[in-house]
Design a protein around this motif. Sequence first.
Motif, PDB file in Angstrom:
ATOM      1  N   ASP A 221      46.007 113.897 -34.241  1.00  0.00           N
ATOM      2  CA  ASP A 221      46.178 114.732 -35.430  1.00  0.00           C
ATOM      3  C   ASP A 221      44.855 115.371 -35.853  1.00  0.00           C
ATOM      4  N   ALA A 222      43.750 114.636 -35.689  1.00  0.00           N
ATOM      5  CA  ALA A 222      42.448 115.173 -36.070  1.00  0.00           C
ATOM      6  C   ALA A 222      42.066 116.360 -35.184  1.00  0.00           C
ATOM      7  N   VAL A 223      42.407 116.299 -33.906  1.00  0.00           N
ATOM      8  CA  VAL A 223      42.111 117.419 -33.009  1.00  0.00           C
ATOM      9  C   VAL A 223      43.033 118.598 -33.307  1.00  0.00           C
ATOM     10  N   ILE A 224      44.298 118.326 -33.544  1.00  0.00           N
ATOM     11  CA  ILE A 224      45.239 119.404 -33.881  1.00  0.00           C
ATOM     12  C   ILE A 224      44.789 120.135 -35.143  1.00  0.00           C
ATOM     13  N   ALA A 225      44.235 119.401 -36.082  1.00  0.00           N
ATOM     14  CA  ALA A 225      43.795 120.003 -37.348  1.00  0.00           C
ATOM     15  C   ALA A 225      42.672 121.021 -37.144  1.00  0.00           C
ATOM     16  N   LYS A 226      42.029 121.022 -35.979  1.00  0.00           N
ATOM     17  CA  LYS A 226      40.962 121.991 -35.721  1.00  0.00           C
ATOM     18  C   LYS A 226      41.504 123.394 -35.502  1.00  0.00           C
ATOM     19  N   GLY A 227      42.816 123.496 -35.214  1.00  0.00           N
ATOM     20  CA  GLY A 227      43.457 124.800 -35.213  1.00  0.00           C
ATOM     21  C   GLY A 227      43.631 125.482 -33.879  1.00  0.00           C
ATOM     22  N   TYR A 228      43.141 124.898 -32.793  1.00  0.00           N
ATOM     23  CA  TYR A 228      43.250 125.584 -31.512  1.00  0.00           C
ATOM     24  C   TYR A 228      44.136 124.849 -30.500  1.00  0.00           C
ATOM     25  N   VAL A 229      44.947 123.908 -30.968  1.00  0.00           N
ATOM     26  CA  VAL A 229      45.856 123.167 -30.090  1.00  0.00           C
ATOM     27  C   VAL A 229      47.289 123.625 -30.332  1.00  0.00           C
ATOM     28  N   ASP A 230      48.000 123.882 -29.249  1.00  0.00           N
ATOM     29  CA  ASP A 230      49.410 124.253 -29.304  1.00  0.00           C
ATOM     30  C   ASP A 230      50.248 122.983 -29.427  1.00  0.00           C
ATOM     31  N   GLU A 231      50.804 122.743 -30.602  1.00  0.00           N
ATOM     32  CA  GLU A 231      51.543 121.499 -30.849  1.00  0.00           C
ATOM     33  C   GLU A 231      52.827 121.404 -30.027  1.00  0.00           C
ATOM     34  N   LYS A 232      53.257 122.510 -29.438  1.00  0.00           N
ATOM     35  CA  LYS A 232      54.448 122.475 -28.596  1.00  0.00           C
ATOM     36  C   LYS A 232      54.105 122.071 -27.164  1.00  0.00           C
ATOM     37  N   ASN A 233      52.831 121.914 -26.893  1.00  0.00           N
ATOM     38  CA  ASN A 233      52.411 121.581 -25.532  1.00  0.00           C
ATOM     39  C   ASN A 233      51.391 120.454 -25.542  1.00  0.00           C
ATOM     40  N   LEU A 234      51.855 119.284 -25.969  1.00  0.00           N
ATOM     41  CA  LEU A 234      51.053 118.069 -25.990  1.00  0.00           C
ATOM     42  C   LEU A 234      51.490 117.179 -24.828  1.00  0.00           C
ATOM     43  N   PHE A 235      50.505 116.599 -24.136  1.00  0.00           N
ATOM     44  CA  PHE A 235      50.786 115.750 -22.980  1.00  0.00           C
ATOM     45  C   PHE A 235      49.955 114.477 -23.099  1.00  0.00           C
ATOM     46  N   VAL A 236      50.429 113.398 -22.483  1.00  0.00           N
ATOM     47  CA  VAL A 236      49.753 112.114 -22.605  1.00  0.00           C
ATOM     48  C   VAL A 236      49.778 111.385 -21.269  1.00  0.00           C
TER      49      VAL A 236
END
Length: 703
Positions: free
Chosen positions: A531-546
Amino acid sequence: MTAMRAALAALLLSASAVATLAPSLAPAQAAEAATGLQPYSPRDLFDLEYADDPQISPDGRHVVYARVSMDIMTDRIRRNLWIIDTATGEQRPVFSGTASYSSARWSPDGKRLAFVSSFDGATQIYVRWMDTGQLARVTNLPQSPSNLSWSPDGKWLAFTMFVPEDKTPLASLPTPPKGAKWGDAPRLVDDVVYRADGAGFLESGFSQVFLAPADGGSPRQLTTGRYDHSGTPSWAPDGQSLFISANRSDDAVYQPANSEVYEVALADGSIRQLTTRNGPDERPVVSPDGKRIAILGFDDRKLGYQIARLEVMDRDGGNRRVISANLDRDVENPVWRADGKALFVQYDDKGTTRLAEISLDGQVRNLAANLGGTDIGRPYGGGSFSVSKNGKVAFLTTTPKRPADVSLYSGGKARQLTALNEDVLAYRDLADAEEIWTKSSADGQDIHAWLMKPPGFDPARKYPLILEIHGGPFANYGPRWSAEMQAYAAAGYVVVYANPRGSTSYGADFGNLIHHNYPSQDYDDLMSVLDAVIAKGYVDEKNLFVTGGSGGGVLTAWIVGKTDRFRAAVVAKPVINWTSFALTADNAPFFTQYWFPAMPWEAQEHYWKRSPLSLVGNVKTPTMLLTGEADYRTPMSETEQYYQALKLRRVDTAMVRIPEASHGMASRPTQLIGKNLNILAWFAKYRTDAPNGDGAGPVAGVK
């Protein structure tokens, strides 16, 4: 295409997988045009080298180290010996070729170099005279030697070697007729620990201490009995005895964390026990004046994570005291300073490995940082060092953009002596590791992480993200070289990796937050980092992988049982069912005692509630399994259980089996390359950031 290349291509990716991955390369090519640098490729692994085991000469003028490379024609790792002039930085080969060389150790006067190699057949000890280059094979051993140690006068070499134990078979087959071709006889297994990851099924026997003349001759076995004697023997200054660590109790196999320090007299082989506590007493090192012994260990409380303390005692075992009490970190590799008033050590602190000095009154003085770089795949800790008589230190150093090089600490300063990969990595657009901290949503714990950005990164764009999770679980990641992370970043992903609770290098309390409680809130830690990385604004939340391996595989399987926020997952070499793992892995006496409160049949509910298999009914995420077929740490049966369960639930899944690979997937370079490319291909299959929304899209996705 040669047969070798054809086999490599078949292992790494199918033709359809390559086609799926191809669209993501175009933006990387655009970044190359802009910077003049090529993106890192998994194929680059064959061009990389790294340093290992740096050994400085007694006078500090030279360093011999193992120069490790990847042979593309044999798909094997090669270790050659090189020597560096510490004044000029000039280096040249000591031994170089198709054979491998290891365990180089200087004689006390610096005139000779002992090492282990099998270049003319069986693995033996050799000695090289450094002034003339003359070489002598000084042993003719039936097994491979290890842990070489010169006597103070340079006349003897102590070492350890496995000694097989003769066993009478339970039953013998009848004699076959002449010319008949029968199958192998049945294998009798009656040892508690009967196989080991990386070694396979174990021959019955024990590691013993030996002594051999340094100028050649018959070795003499110093220790006997059904006990393993481990580690490098430490010589008394008078050369009359050795100090070793062992568990010489009758039920040693059921006490995997217990050992004591012993003194072995060379004259008659008599053994005197110096320590008695319940817990490990390891790595004995005798002070220069012979009056004290430094050891590593702890009082065993059966915790999952227990700090290895540096202790000093009199030569007879008396007046024992901890001198690293002010350092809530694991101490490794103690080496006495020449004046006997302090010891050189290394330790991990918040994901960084440090070289330090600890005085006898417990004062810690940091000398250098960023040791490591020998785990070529992922950014784990490690590294090593050695010390000359005049206090110069040769050590390994790494950065997120370079594997291990040799550095020298001298006169209060550190400088790098080698640059082994400038011919390759200077021309690659590599990702750096950006440090971040965040609070866990579970309880506010401070969680440490790093993120890596793809080539040509543009903060105005949206990028797919890979969360990569370390194993252990008692281990740590840090700002170190990682071929895997570089490959993921080069493929267009923002990559984030973290040290959730349970990770080492943050103290005993933080490590034991998962004691008998793993997986647990470490899941919350990882989601908070995400969540902290997503909050930086440059991550596509529809394309998260683990993805993650070993302990990271456990957490990856746990995550997809807890949330559907990831597009796809790769569970590598996992534990899926703690009961089956505890009874099939290669060290059942340890896992059942230290990771659980009781045996599986006594606390089945505890094993089950922590098993990712218990959550498989929740999984909707497309999940690939990836494990080595020779993995005895997290056996293939764990992967097969999860694969079959996902198939029965009709979850999109696949199983990738790496031939011949043990848990580390490191004996062949193609094992690591195959792992990386299959993970990328699986993720590319499920990416939705293409402009037309029909699968794998460009690296820099939607605005």
